[in-house]
Design a protein around this motif. Structure first.
Motif, PDB file in Angstrom:
ATOM      1  N   GLY A  86       0.801  -1.215   0.000  1.00 47.74           N
ATOM      2  CA  GLY A  86       0.000   0.000   0.000  1.00 47.74           C
ATOM      3  C   GLY A  86       0.830   1.260   0.000  1.00 47.74           C
ATOM      4  N   THR A  87       2.101   1.161   0.433  1.00 51.35           N
ATOM      5  CA  THR A  87       2.976   2.332   0.434  1.00 51.35           C
ATOM      6  C   THR A  87       3.167   2.876  -0.971  1.00 51.35           C
ATOM      7  OG1 THR A  87       4.134   1.441   2.368  1.00 51.35           O
ATOM      8  CG2 THR A  87       5.242   3.179   1.149  1.00 51.35           C
ATOM      9  N   TYR A  88       3.109   2.016  -1.975  1.00 45.56           N
ATOM     10  CA  TYR A  88       3.225   2.498  -3.351  1.00 45.56           C
ATOM     11  C   TYR A  88       2.094   3.449  -3.713  1.00 45.56           C
ATOM     12  CZ  TYR A  88       7.006  -0.782  -4.398  1.00 45.56           C
ATOM     13  OH  TYR A  88       8.212  -1.435  -4.423  1.00 45.56           O
ATOM     14  N   LEU A  89       0.999   3.407  -2.961  1.00 40.79           N
ATOM     15  CA  LEU A  89      -0.122   4.317  -3.179  1.00 40.79           C
ATOM     16  C   LEU A  89      -0.111   5.483  -2.201  1.00 40.79           C
ATOM     17  CD1 LEU A  89      -2.986   1.690  -3.684  1.00 40.79           C
ATOM     18  CD2 LEU A  89      -1.570   2.784  -5.414  1.00 40.79           C
ATOM     19  N   GLU A  90       0.952   5.621  -1.427  1.00 42.47           N
ATOM     20  CA  GLU A  90       1.000   6.637  -0.379  1.00 42.47           C
ATOM     21  C   GLU A  90       2.282   7.465  -0.457  1.00 42.47           C
ATOM     22  OE1 GLU A  90       0.328   4.540   3.283  1.00 42.47           O
ATOM     23  OE2 GLU A  90      -1.656   3.858   2.662  1.00 42.47           O
ATOM     24  N   ASP A  91       2.647   7.838  -1.675  1.00 43.22           N
ATOM     25  CA  ASP A  91       3.882   8.590  -1.895  1.00 43.22           C
ATOM     26  C   ASP A  91       3.595  10.088  -1.912  1.00 43.22           C
ATOM     27  OD1 ASP A  91       6.573   9.077  -2.457  1.00 43.22           O
ATOM     28  OD2 ASP A  91       6.237   8.989  -4.614  1.00 43.22           O
ATOM     29  N   GLN A  92       2.928  10.563  -0.859  1.00 37.28           N
ATOM     30  CA  GLN A  92       2.593  11.980  -0.792  1.00 37.28           C
ATOM     31  C   GLN A  92       3.802  12.815  -0.365  1.00 37.28           C
ATOM     32  OE1 GLN A  92       0.720   9.544   0.697  1.00 37.28           O
ATOM     33  NE2 GLN A  92      -1.462   9.892   0.359  1.00 37.28           N
ATOM     34  N   ASP A  93       3.715  14.096  -0.651  1.00 35.00           N
ATOM     35  CA  ASP A  93       4.758  15.060  -0.291  1.00 35.00           C
ATOM     36  C   ASP A  93       4.660  15.349   1.204  1.00 35.00           C
ATOM     37  OD1 ASP A  93       6.404  17.247   0.065  1.00 35.00           O
ATOM     38  OD2 ASP A  93       5.191  18.616  -1.129  1.00 35.00           O
ATOM     39  N   ASP A 100     -12.630  16.330  -0.278  1.00 29.37           N
ATOM     40  CA  ASP A 100     -12.112  15.186   0.469  1.00 29.37           C
ATOM     41  C   ASP A 100     -11.323  14.301  -0.493  1.00 29.37           C
ATOM     42  OD1 ASP A 100     -11.728  13.724   2.748  1.00 29.37           O
ATOM     43  OD2 ASP A 100     -13.702  12.792   2.754  1.00 29.37           O
ATOM     44  N   GLU A 101     -10.066  14.068  -0.156  1.00 28.30           N
ATOM     45  CA  GLU A 101      -9.175  13.400  -1.107  1.00 28.30           C
ATOM     46  C   GLU A 101      -8.772  12.021  -0.608  1.00 28.30           C
ATOM     47  OE1 GLU A 101      -6.822  15.489  -4.097  1.00 28.30           O
ATOM     48  OE2 GLU A 101      -5.215  15.257  -2.632  1.00 28.30           O
ATOM     49  N   ALA A 102      -8.819  11.055  -1.517  1.00 29.44           N
ATOM     50  CA  ALA A 102      -8.451   9.685  -1.188  1.00 29.44           C
ATOM     51  C   ALA A 102      -6.952   9.592  -0.878  1.00 29.44           C
ATOM     52  CB  ALA A 102      -8.809   8.749  -2.339  1.00 29.44           C
ATOM     53  N   ASP A 103      -6.621   8.603  -0.060  1.00 32.83           N
ATOM     54  CA  ASP A 103      -5.224   8.372   0.353  1.00 32.83           C
ATOM     55  C   ASP A 103      -4.497   7.650  -0.781  1.00 32.83           C
ATOM     56  OD1 ASP A 103      -2.925   8.102   1.805  1.00 32.83           O
ATOM     57  OD2 ASP A 103      -3.713   6.642   3.229  1.00 32.83           O
ATOM     58  N   TYR A 147      -6.939   0.312  -5.707  1.00 36.37           N
ATOM     59  CA  TYR A 147      -7.316   1.695  -5.989  1.00 36.37           C
ATOM     60  C   TYR A 147      -8.751   1.968  -5.549  1.00 36.37           C
ATOM     61  CZ  TYR A 147      -3.212   3.149  -8.741  1.00 36.37           C
ATOM     62  OH  TYR A 147      -1.949   3.528  -9.150  1.00 36.37           O
ATOM     63  N   VAL A 148      -9.665   1.124  -5.999  1.00 34.30           N
ATOM     64  CA  VAL A 148     -11.080   1.372  -5.725  1.00 34.30           C
ATOM     65  C   VAL A 148     -11.350   1.347  -4.227  1.00 34.30           C
ATOM     66  CG1 VAL A 148     -13.431   0.499  -6.060  1.00 34.30           C
ATOM     67  CG2 VAL A 148     -11.822   0.545  -7.981  1.00 34.30           C
ATOM     68  N   GLU A 149     -10.664   0.474  -3.519  1.00 35.95           N
ATOM     69  CA  GLU A 149     -10.843   0.414  -2.071  1.00 35.95           C
ATOM     70  C   GLU A 149     -10.531   1.757  -1.416  1.00 35.95           C
ATOM     71  OE1 GLU A 149      -9.316  -2.737   1.133  1.00 35.95           O
ATOM     72  OE2 GLU A 149      -7.886  -1.130   0.696  1.00 35.95           O
ATOM     73  N   ARG A 150      -9.576   2.493  -1.956  1.00 33.79           N
ATOM     74  CA  ARG A 150      -9.187   3.774  -1.363  1.00 33.79           C
ATOM     75  C   ARG A 150     -10.331   4.787  -1.411  1.00 33.79           C
ATOM     76  NH1 ARG A 150      -3.584   4.076   0.700  1.00 33.79           N
ATOM     77  NH2 ARG A 150      -3.025   1.880   0.474  1.00 33.79           N
ATOM     78  N   ILE A 151     -11.045   4.842  -2.530  1.00 36.96           N
ATOM     79  CA  ILE A 151     -12.155   5.794  -2.606  1.00 36.96           C
ATOM     80  C   ILE A 151     -13.358   5.264  -1.842  1.00 36.96           C
ATOM     81  CG2 ILE A 151     -13.108   4.901  -4.792  1.00 36.96           C
ATOM     82  CD1 ILE A 151     -12.814   8.613  -3.864  1.00 36.96           C
ATOM     83  N   GLU A 152     -13.553   3.958  -1.867  1.00 35.64           N
ATOM     84  CA  GLU A 152     -14.703   3.352  -1.187  1.00 35.64           C
ATOM     85  C   GLU A 152     -14.635   3.586   0.313  1.00 35.64           C
ATOM     86  OE1 GLU A 152     -16.446   0.193   1.250  1.00 35.64           O
ATOM     87  OE2 GLU A 152     -14.356   0.136   0.623  1.00 35.64           O
ATOM     88  N   ARG A 153     -13.487   3.366   0.913  1.00 34.35           N
ATOM     89  CA  ARG A 153     -13.364   3.525   2.357  1.00 34.35           C
ATOM     90  C   ARG A 153     -13.520   4.979   2.789  1.00 34.35           C
ATOM     91  NH1 ARG A 153      -7.971   0.270   3.809  1.00 34.35           N
ATOM     92  NH2 ARG A 153      -8.548   0.758   5.972  1.00 34.35           N
ATOM     93  N   LEU A 156     -10.186  11.751  -6.220  1.00 38.26           N
ATOM     94  CA  LEU A 156      -9.730  10.370  -6.364  1.00 38.26           C
ATOM     95  C   LEU A 156      -8.301  10.168  -5.890  1.00 38.26           C
ATOM     96  CD1 LEU A 156     -11.185   9.596  -9.923  1.00 38.26           C
ATOM     97  CD2 LEU A 156     -12.295   9.340  -7.689  1.00 38.26           C
ATOM     98  N   GLY A 157      -7.574  11.238  -5.700  1.00 35.34           N
ATOM     99  CA  GLY A 157      -6.188  11.129  -5.277  1.00 35.34           C
ATOM    100  C   GLY A 157      -5.378  12.260  -5.871  1.00 35.34           C
TER     101      GLY A 157
END
Length: 1018
Positions: free
Chosen positions: A188-195, A404-407, A432-438, A454-455
């Motif tokens: 999941g870290t690959y989807l959490e590369d925020q600044d 509201d922005e997805a993680d 991906y879809v789980e991120r917006i769903e949750r 969506l991100g």
């Protein structure tokens, strides 16, 4: 030990985690429910506090069997939950902007995967017997396994989203044991590369929730308004869950709608039958006549109670929720709220705290929201993940629109040239879809949320299309946003980042686009800046389809640290040995890390003002007041006015302006007494402030919303400092090196070899010890990030001075000194032929004219053109006539009005986390510097000038990496500047506009010095 690697198995997003639902608290009765306080519910218990903790570099090195009930942890350390373990002595914080701090090989993560083992006991009360008990984690970075009483319960990942587990089969009344093993890295870290900082652990609330065997499991509240936006319908979709083997018959659910004062508005009762072990959904529609509507300007909240009752009409549970009636829609190329196309005056907000990292306490959230309201901000983007659920309650209450922005961000793939590597890979669709769903399921009942995002910065591909499809299907009451869907394939709003003014103008002109345009990020507020905000907003107001934007960003992410001798500073990337890093790029907010406002915030407040005033006929006192609120009239404000000159109020008054409706304007007459005549040798100003006439929940009566200023008379003249008064004779001695000039009360020594003043004293007190000398350099600001290379290649920071001639004309009461110099860098291919013309009078008046003629292969721009000099340390008291009281620059000065201001050298300084040029004041007519006794001089401009003064040299500020690197010199560096290069926002945004860019050309400016006591009337 053998460890099942769920954390890098793409097929395992969770184990036994419950389905997503709305965030709510269940209560035993209506009275406790209406408090909305978690502590008033007997079915809710926080597990925050001190836990036992063991840290290891890998999951495999974690203590084997630590989750067993009898495993001894007395020798483990204590750790605070919620909290990040890197800020409590384990591992280290690591800051990157878009760089993954490990090799990119999705879904695999490094074998060195820091792991935190947590343990604590908890107690199940006797009155929870027969209840289902849910264990809820609001946020764990980035994944974790869970055990209760030695039994494995499950696994979850996705850092900034809740995870719930039914632990009923694992618990007993009384003492129980809880164990968590959390991992820094998961797939999941690959989807959490925020600044932001990489920080790990249990960083949000942990709680226990008791639910009756038959209970309300979820609900979705929707409000509808008719075509005229007058009458509404409250729709509630409620899901009931039966966890027993018995059929639940003759149950009832009651919906009670109360107004903000808890008076009943509507009541609806529904009968339900709950089949065993099944979820039942009931939908109800409740018409509401003329509901008060929610908006950021009118955040009116109703109270809804959802009451589940059994066959005996006894209450099983009561769930309260705040309701805001509002309608969001797309029409004619705009997005509308309650039928009105709104303007987003927004900010991006990361969750950050200087001491606690991402474990942001509630009071800090509330401080942020109140500060936003006080500074005219009406919208916030939760960049780049769902925030703590309580933050949305605050936005509902105080009135802020929320995107509201997805993680979800995988920016680092851009650096390897395969930006859409996983975004366009169907294998990752579920993740991906789980991120917006949750996110949607948790936050769906908040009226403040107007858009689902969506991100961020993850390219575009099939997985985002799947997210958008799910989102549109689940919630048709809000808009969908994602900036990298540039063609608007699946989103409702076209967005862009850091588009320069020209591009925004072109976006506004697009006639074939049926969707509105916003800037989800713009005006990068890093360090000193941003500049050019006014021009952005001039364009926004010009074009219908432009609906504002979210400035980047709200607050610096610096982490508080102390030097060995106890001095505070704020750390950024690299300060913890974290490599690779993006240095101080995390310090890019309108607030300092400790929430101290920067000059940029005050500028933004002024630019996004909701009330504008312009002159109509000032000779009659007529001005036009325009209400640019979207919904409310101006009945909540008063107009305060005054007439001032020389920093003194000559007239003042208050006007009530309640009848100006939203979007309307009216000409008002300020009751100025024009019969009063003032003999002035300075300007006469009309100052206007719009001030709260009432108390609000975010500011008290008297709070200033915005302000403006108009010049009534232009009477300023340098003649107030004229040499026409009595001029004593001079005694002049000259040799090959010095010109010694002595008047009645002053001495001046001029160094002919250097072409500058060596020393000047007044009544025996030194007031000038070096200079003035032409200066082109400023300590680089963050927004000089890309131009600095060019400036240094051209050697602007290394200019040298060659004195060609010094010519002297000596008269009885006046000395003229003409200095011709050449200014050029080492090995320079450009130069400035410069001439200084001094006229020094016997009364201590010094007139100085500076001419410059650039030639050669000139730089594209100069940082500044001005004079730099040194003054004695004691000359610390500053007074000026110009813009103030705060810092201002050529492209960031709207917030500062003309007036006479007093300060000190210390207070002129702005302590940016990364030291840089600061403290400038613009449009200055004169400035004086004196010691405590008032001895000093005043500098007078022929036109407007800039000035700044520091206890540090330009080189000191440039070399410093933190505020604590700066040590006060034994003198003051004074800059008297002719022109500056603009600030812009080019650390990430656009360069300064052309008319704010300082292009090399011939120049001439004039100033004068007058030696004086402060008591003199100037």
């Amino acid at each position: 030990m053998t460890v099942l690697r769920d954390w890098d198995n793409l097929k395992v997003l969770h184990k036994n985690r419950l389905s997503s639902r709305a965030y709510f608290i269940s209560y035993e009765n209506k009275e406790s429910a209406l408090t909305f306080e978690r502590g008033k519910s007997q079915r809710f218990k926080l597990l925050n506090g001190m836990w036992k903790f063991y840290y290891s570099e890998t999951p495999e090195e974690a203590p084997e069997g630590f989750f067993q009930e009898d495993f001894q942890v007395e020798d483990w350390h204590d750790i605070r939950v919620p909290g990040n373990w890197q800020l409590q002595g384990y591992g280290y914080p690591h800051y990157t902007d878009l760089i993954y701090p490990f090799p990119i090989d999705p879904p695999k993560v490094p074998s060195k995967n820091p792991t935190g083992c947590y343990k604590r006991d908890f107690y199940i009360p006797k009155n929870w017997d027969g209840c289902n008990v849910i264990l809820r984690f609001e946020g764990v970075d980035s994944g974790f396994h869970l055990w209760v009483n030695g039994e494995e319960v499950g696994y979850s990942q996705g850092s900034r989203m809740p995870s719930e587990f039914d632990i009923t089969p694992f618990i007993k009344t009384g003492k129980n044991n809880l164990a968590v093993r959390a991992y820094q890295w998961t797939d999941g870290t690959y989807l959490e590369d925020q600044d932001m900082w990489w920080l790990s652990g249990i960083f949000r609330d942990v709680s226990l929730i008791a639910r009756k065997p038959i209970h309300i499991n979820d609900f979705f509240i929707k409000t509808e308004l008719d075509e005229s936006y007058d009458n509404g319908v409250l729709k509630v979709e409620t899901k009931f869950k039966n966890t027993t083997n018995n059929v639940g018959k003759d149950y009832k659910v009651e919906y009670i709608l109360l107004d903000s004062n808890y008076s009943e508005v509507k009541n609806s009762m529904e009968s339900i039958s709950l089949e065993k072990k099944e979820e039942t959904e009931v939908s109800v529609s409740i018409p509401v006549e003329k509901p008060r509507k929610w908006s950021a300007e009118t955040p009116y909240l109703y109270n809804l109670l959802i009451i589940l009752k059994d066959s005996k009409d006894e209450i099983i549970e009561v769930i309260p929720n705040k309701i805001g009636f509002r309608k969001i829609e797309l029409k004619d190329g705009n997005f509308l709220i309650n039928g009105v196309p709104i303007m987003i005056r927004g900010v991006n907000r990361h969750e950050t705290h200087p001491d606690l990292g991402r474990a942001v306490p509630f009071h800090s959230m509330e401080e942020d929201v109140v500060l936003m309201k006080k500074n005219n901000v009406n919208a916030v983007r939760t960049s780049h993940y769902p925030n703590d659920p309580r933050f949305y309650d605050l936005c509902n209450k105080y009135g802020l629109y929320v995107m509201d922005e997805a993680d979800l961000e995988c920016h680092g793939f851009e650096l390897i040239g395969h930006y859409d590597k996983i975004t366009n890979d169907p294998e990752w669709e579920e993740a991906y879809v789980e991120r917006i769903e949750r996110m949607v399921e948790r936050d769906k009942n908040h009226p403040c949320i107007i858009m689902w995002s969506l991100g961020n910065e993850s390219s575009f591909g099939c997985n985002f299309e799947a997210m958008a499809n799910w989102c549109h299907k689940r919630d048709n009451t809000r808009l969908v946003h994602y900036e990298e869907d540039r063609e608007g394939k699946v989103v409702d709003v076209i967005s862009s980042m850091y588009s320069n003014h020209e591009r925004i103008e072109n976006f506004g002109k697009m006639e074939n686009m049926d969707k509105p345009h916003i800037l989800c990020e713009y005006a990068h507020a890093m360090g000193n800046g941003p500049g050019g905000l006014k021009e952005y907003w001039d364009i926004f107001y010009k074009y219908k389809r432009l609906q504002g934007g979210f400035i980047w960003e709200w607050v610096d992410h610096g982490l508080r640290r102390y030097t060995e001798d106890g001095r505070e500073y704020f750390a950024y990337g690299g300060d913890f040995g974290d490599e690779p890093n993006n240095s101080n790029f995390c310090c890019d907010g309108l607030l300092m890390p400790d929430r101290t406002p920067t000059p940029g915030l005050l500028e933004y407040k002024k630019i996004i003002e909701p009330i504008k005033v312009e002159e109509v006929d000032l000779e009659k006192g007529q001005v036009r007041v325009k209400n640019i609120y979207d919904f409310i009239s101006l009945d909540h404000v008063n107009l305060h006015w005054d007439i001032s000159a020389d920093g003194k109020k000559l007239q003042s008054g208050i006007l009530e302006i309640s009848d100006i409706e939203a979007g309307k304007s009216e000409v008002l007459t300020i009751p100025i007494d024009f019969n009063k005549k003032y003999k002035l040798k300075t300007d006469l100003w009309l100052n206007i402030q719009f001030v709260l006439a009432i108390d609000t929940n975010w500011a008290d009566k008297g709070h200033v919303i915005t302000w403006n200023q108009f010049k009534l008379q232009d009477n300023y003249s340098r003649e107030i400092f004229s040499t026409k008064e009595y001029i004593p004779s001079l005694n002049v001695k000259e040799d090959h090196k010095f010109i010694n000039i002595e008047g009645y009360d002053f001495k001046l020594i001029f160094n002919k070899l250097k072409g500058e003043i060596y020393n000047c004293s007044y009544e025996g007190v030194d007031v000038l010890t070096k200079g003035p000398r032409l200066n082109l350099w400023r300590a680089p600001i963050d927004n000089d990030m890309y131009v600095i290379k060019h400036w240094k290649e051209k050697g602007i920071h290394q200019i040298q001075y060659r004195v060609d001639t010094v010519e002297t004309e000596i008269y009885e009461k006046q000395v003229n000194i003409n200095v011709k110099t050449l200014v050029s860098p080492p090995n320079g291919d450009w130069a400035i032929e410069c001439e200084y013309i001094y006229k020094i009078y016997g009364n201590g008046y010094i007139d100085l004219s500076i001419k410059g003629n650039p030639r050669g292969k000139l730089p594209e721009s100069f940082p500044k053109i001005g004079l730099q000099m040194e003054l004695p340390y004691e000359m610390s008291r500053v007074k000026w006539y110009g813009r103030g009281p705060g810092e201002s620059y050529i492209d960031s000065n709207e917030a500062n009005l003309y007036g006479i201001y007093n300060s000190t050298v210390d207070k002129l300084y702005t302590p940016y986390v990364y030291p840089q040029d600061n403290g400038n004041r613009t449009d200055v007519k004169w400035v004086s510097l004196t010691d405590e006794r008032g001895m000093g001089f005043v500098v007078i401009a022929e036109d407007n000038l800039n000035f700044s003064a520091h206890y540090y040299t330009t080189e000191d500020i440039e070399k410093a990496k933190h505020t604590t690197d700066l040590c006060k010199r034994g003198f003051i560096t004074l800059n008297i500047d002719y022109k500056h290069h603009g600030l812009g926002s080019n650390s990430c945004g656009p360069v300064p506009l052309a008319h704010h860019s300082l292009k090399p050309s011939s120049f001439e400016f004039n100033i004068a010095y007058k030696l004086c006591y402060e008591a003199e009337d100037f």
